[in-house]
Enzyme design. Structure first.
Site, PDB file in Angstrom:
ATOM      1  N   GLY A 135       0.582  -4.918   0.854  1.00  0.00           N
ATOM      2  CA  GLY A 135      -0.660  -4.914   0.079  1.00  0.00           C
ATOM      3  C   GLY A 135      -0.516  -5.597  -1.272  1.00  0.00           C
ATOM      4  O   GLY A 135      -1.493  -6.123  -1.816  1.00  0.00           O
ATOM      5  N   ALA A 138       0.872  -1.169   0.000  1.00  0.00           N
ATOM      6  CA  ALA A 138       0.000   0.000   0.000  1.00  0.00           C
ATOM      7  C   ALA A 138       0.914   1.226   0.000  1.00  0.00           C
ATOM      8  O   ALA A 138       2.079   1.143   0.397  1.00  0.00           O
ATOM      9  CB  ALA A 138      -0.899  -0.028   1.223  1.00  0.00           C
ATOM     10  N   GLU A 146      -0.906  -9.174  -0.577  1.00  0.00           N
ATOM     11  CA  GLU A 146      -2.310  -9.386  -0.223  1.00  0.00           C
ATOM     12  C   GLU A 146      -3.200  -9.392  -1.468  1.00  0.00           C
ATOM     13  O   GLU A 146      -4.128 -10.187  -1.581  1.00  0.00           O
ATOM     14  CB  GLU A 146      -2.764  -8.309   0.769  1.00  0.00           C
ATOM     15  CG  GLU A 146      -2.053  -8.457   2.109  1.00  0.00           C
ATOM     16  CD  GLU A 146      -2.258  -7.266   3.033  1.00  0.00           C
ATOM     17  OE1 GLU A 146      -1.915  -6.125   2.625  1.00  0.00           O
ATOM     18  OE2 GLU A 146      -2.753  -7.451   4.147  1.00  0.00           O
ATOM     19  N   GLU A 188       4.815  -5.265   7.032  1.00  0.00           N
ATOM     20  CA  GLU A 188       4.131  -4.183   7.749  1.00  0.00           C
ATOM     21  C   GLU A 188       4.694  -3.936   9.138  1.00  0.00           C
ATOM     22  O   GLU A 188       4.763  -2.785   9.599  1.00  0.00           O
ATOM     23  CB  GLU A 188       2.626  -4.483   7.847  1.00  0.00           C
ATOM     24  CG  GLU A 188       1.865  -4.293   6.537  1.00  0.00           C
ATOM     25  CD  GLU A 188       1.840  -5.522   5.653  1.00  0.00           C
ATOM     26  OE1 GLU A 188       2.636  -6.462   5.876  1.00  0.00           O
ATOM     27  OE2 GLU A 188       1.025  -5.549   4.724  1.00  0.00           O
TER      28      GLU A 188
HETATM   29  N1  CO8 Z   1       4.594   3.097  -0.860  1.00  0.00           N
HETATM   30  C1  CO8 Z   1       4.953   4.258  -1.444  1.00  0.00           C
HETATM   31  N2  CO8 Z   1       6.064   4.381  -2.205  1.00  0.00           N
HETATM   32  C2  CO8 Z   1       6.808   3.286  -2.397  1.00  0.00           C
HETATM   33  C3  CO8 Z   1       6.482   2.060  -1.828  1.00  0.00           C
HETATM   34  C4  CO8 Z   1       5.301   1.984  -1.023  1.00  0.00           C
HETATM   35  N3  CO8 Z   1       4.880   0.829  -0.471  1.00  0.00           N
HETATM   36  N4  CO8 Z   1       7.424   1.156  -2.173  1.00  0.00           N
HETATM   37  C5  CO8 Z   1       8.305   1.811  -2.963  1.00  0.00           C
HETATM   38  N5  CO8 Z   1       7.942   3.102  -3.086  1.00  0.00           N
HETATM   39  C6  CO8 Z   1       8.630   4.149  -3.839  1.00  0.00           C
HETATM   40  C7  CO8 Z   1       9.878   4.603  -3.129  1.00  0.00           C
HETATM   41  O1  CO8 Z   1       9.559   5.552  -2.130  1.00  0.00           O
HETATM   42  C8  CO8 Z   1      10.662   5.185  -4.266  1.00  0.00           C
HETATM   43  O2  CO8 Z   1      10.166   6.487  -4.555  1.00  0.00           O
HETATM   44  P1  CO8 Z   1      11.202   7.686  -4.894  1.00  0.00           P
HETATM   45  O3  CO8 Z   1      11.897   7.241  -6.152  1.00  0.00           O
HETATM   46  O4  CO8 Z   1      10.297   8.846  -5.089  1.00  0.00           O
HETATM   47  O5  CO8 Z   1      12.123   7.780  -3.731  1.00  0.00           O
HETATM   48  C9  CO8 Z   1      10.303   4.300  -5.444  1.00  0.00           C
HETATM   49  O6  CO8 Z   1       9.078   3.632  -5.077  1.00  0.00           O
HETATM   50  C10 CO8 Z   1      11.327   3.231  -5.740  1.00  0.00           C
HETATM   51  O7  CO8 Z   1      11.566   2.524  -4.533  1.00  0.00           O
HETATM   52  P2  CO8 Z   1      13.045   2.271  -3.945  1.00  0.00           P
HETATM   53  O8  CO8 Z   1      13.954   3.349  -4.365  1.00  0.00           O
HETATM   54  O9  CO8 Z   1      12.898   2.006  -2.488  1.00  0.00           O
HETATM   55  O10 CO8 Z   1      13.408   0.931  -4.754  1.00  0.00           O
HETATM   56  P3  CO8 Z   1      14.425  -0.211  -4.292  1.00  0.00           P
HETATM   57  O11 CO8 Z   1      14.554  -1.104  -5.457  1.00  0.00           O
HETATM   58  O12 CO8 Z   1      15.640   0.368  -3.688  1.00  0.00           O
HETATM   59  O13 CO8 Z   1      13.667  -0.997  -3.094  1.00  0.00           O
HETATM   60  C11 CO8 Z   1      11.786  -2.107  -2.063  1.00  0.00           C
HETATM   61  C12 CO8 Z   1      12.517  -1.752  -3.386  1.00  0.00           C
HETATM   62  C13 CO8 Z   1      12.629  -3.050  -1.246  1.00  0.00           C
HETATM   63  C14 CO8 Z   1      10.492  -2.799  -2.476  1.00  0.00           C
HETATM   64  C15 CO8 Z   1      11.491  -0.822  -1.266  1.00  0.00           C
HETATM   65  O14 CO8 Z   1      10.908   0.149  -2.133  1.00  0.00           O
HETATM   66  C16 CO8 Z   1      10.566  -1.019  -0.112  1.00  0.00           C
HETATM   67  O15 CO8 Z   1      10.979  -1.542   0.909  1.00  0.00           O
HETATM   68  N6  CO8 Z   1       9.263  -0.583  -0.257  1.00  0.00           N
HETATM   69  C17 CO8 Z   1       8.318  -0.643   0.802  1.00  0.00           C
HETATM   70  C18 CO8 Z   1       7.848  -2.063   1.036  1.00  0.00           C
HETATM   71  C19 CO8 Z   1       6.815  -2.116   2.140  1.00  0.00           C
HETATM   72  O16 CO8 Z   1       7.104  -1.841   3.299  1.00  0.00           O
HETATM   73  N7  CO8 Z   1       5.567  -2.458   1.791  1.00  0.00           N
HETATM   74  C20 CO8 Z   1       4.495  -2.572   2.733  1.00  0.00           C
HETATM   75  C21 CO8 Z   1       3.731  -1.286   2.796  1.00  0.00           C
HETATM   76  S1  CO8 Z   1       2.495  -1.286   4.060  1.00  0.00           S
HETATM   77  C22 CO8 Z   1       1.217  -2.146   3.410  1.00  0.00           C
HETATM   78  O17 CO8 Z   1       1.245  -2.619   2.308  1.00  0.00           O
HETATM   79  C23 CO8 Z   1       0.010  -2.270   4.280  1.00  0.00           C
HETATM   80  C24 CO8 Z   1      -1.168  -2.899   3.553  1.00  0.00           C
HETATM   81  C25 CO8 Z   1      -2.413  -2.722   4.335  1.00  0.00           C
HETATM   82  C26 CO8 Z   1      -3.044  -1.414   4.055  1.00  0.00           C
HETATM   83  C27 CO8 Z   1      -4.096  -1.119   5.045  1.00  0.00           C
HETATM   84  C28 CO8 Z   1      -4.485   0.340   4.961  1.00  0.00           C
HETATM   85  C29 CO8 Z   1      -4.633   0.996   6.231  1.00  0.00           C
END
Ligand code: CO8
Length: 261
Positions: free
Chosen positions: A112, A67, A115, A135
């Site tokens: 997400g 998400a 999911e 998460e």
């Molecule tokens: N949300 C928003 N932006 C994201 C997300 C995300 N989940 N994942 C990646 N991005 C963005 C980064 O911020 C980055 O943006 P920018 O270029 O502007 O800085 C761009 O995508 C590229 O990402 P990275 O530079 O981080 O790319 P890498 O290849 O270095 O890393 C990863 C890839 C490992 C996937 C890394 O991006 C990461 O760890 N992302 C987050 C993963 C995560 O924690 N996901 C879980 C999110 S919480 C969730 O899903 C809850 C679901 C339930 C929702 C319920 C609602 C209340």
């Protein structure tokens, strides 16, 4: 990306609808707009009688990396609950859809994204894909069904390890755990999943739809109730033209031509 740019692309060809999550600059992070567009895409699929199978995939190097953390960061309790509920409602529509939904997981399927993949009927993975429910690393629980669908898919023990640690696993481990059906090289993933979709699209559409319905409904019922449902459904098949065509074609040693009625 501006709010007017679509973030779910839909293409229908040969009875297969391909939905592509498309916010590649944000690794297809799922925001409110994407949830609304998924909702609309599912309605479009329901309205198109030519669609026999749906494929859900992602543009770029992610399926969906979760998400949208930037959107969620400032949420209060009510907003977070509403966002989770909205996502859950839309994801559940894939399970209720009258045609199979195949996930072609091309890259990161985290939070997400994992999911959403688990709400699909069959998960196919690229060798490059990564899976996890990270998460807890953000100080929250999953909210789009991860605490419920992950244990149902891989068992409570393996699921809780992933849920409690936030550990990210590769495609081979996801396959070993039974989370994905098959793993393909990244460059052939979509072609392989399309081949499965074409195979399904050539089968009796009512039989496929009802098989999905019985599997989905039966999962929540005691075995004897579920088997009764299966027998009723089997009976219902014999009131269809597809059953007459399918069995007739077999006995006449020709390919069947199903009409979906
Ligand atoms: N949300 C928003 N932006 C994201 C997300 C995300 N989940 N994942 C990646 N991005 C963005 C980064 O911020 C980055 O943006 P920018 O270029 O502007 O800085 C761009 O995508 C590229 O990402 P990275 O530079 O981080 O790319 P890498 O290849 O270095 O890393 C990863 C890839 C490992 C996937 C890394 O991006 C990461 O760890 N992302 C987050 C993963 C995560 O924690 N996901 C879980 C999110 S919480 C969730 O899903 C809850 C679901 C339930 C929702 C319920 C609602 C209340």
């Amino acid at each position: 990306m501006s709010a007017s740019e679509p973030c779910v692309l839909m293409e229908v060809a040969g009875g297969v609808a391909t939905l592509t999550l498309s916010r590649p600059a944000a690794l297809n992070a799922i925001n409110s707009q994407m949830i609304a567009e998924l909702d609309a895409a599912i309605s479009a699929v329901e309205a198109d009688a030519s669609v026999r199978v749906v494929i859900l995939t992602g543009a770029g190097k992610a399926f969906a990396a979760g998400a949208d953390i930037a959107e969620m960061q400032g949420y209060g309790e009510e907003e977070a609950w509403a966002f989770a509920s909205r996502g859950q409602r839309v994801f559940a529509r894939f399970e209720k859809l009258g045609v199979p939904v195949l996930a072609a997981i091309n890259g990161f399927a985290l939070g997400g994204g994992c999911e959403l993949a688990m709400a699909c009927d069959i998960l196919y993975s690229s060798e490059r894909a990564k899976f996890g429910q990270p998460e807890v690393k953000l100080g929250v629980t999953p909210g789009f069904g991860g605490t419920q669908r992950l244990p149902r898919r891989i068992g409570p023990q393996a699921a809780m390890e992933l849920l409690f640690t936030g550990r990210v696993i590769d495609a081979a481990e996801a396959h070993r755990l039974g989370l994905v059906a098959r793993v393909f090289p990244g460059e052939s993933l979509l072609a392989e999943v399309r081949a499965v979709a074409q195979e399904i699209a050539a089968r009796g559409p009512l039989a496929v739809a009802w098989a999905k319905e019985v599997v989905r409904a039966g999962a929540h019922l005691p075995l004897d109730h579920a088997n009764r449902l299966e027998a009723e459904t089997f009976g219902r098949c014999f009131g269809t033209a597809d059953q007459k065509e399918g069995m007739g074609a077999f006995l006449e040693k020709r390919e069947p031509s199903f009409q979906g009625r």
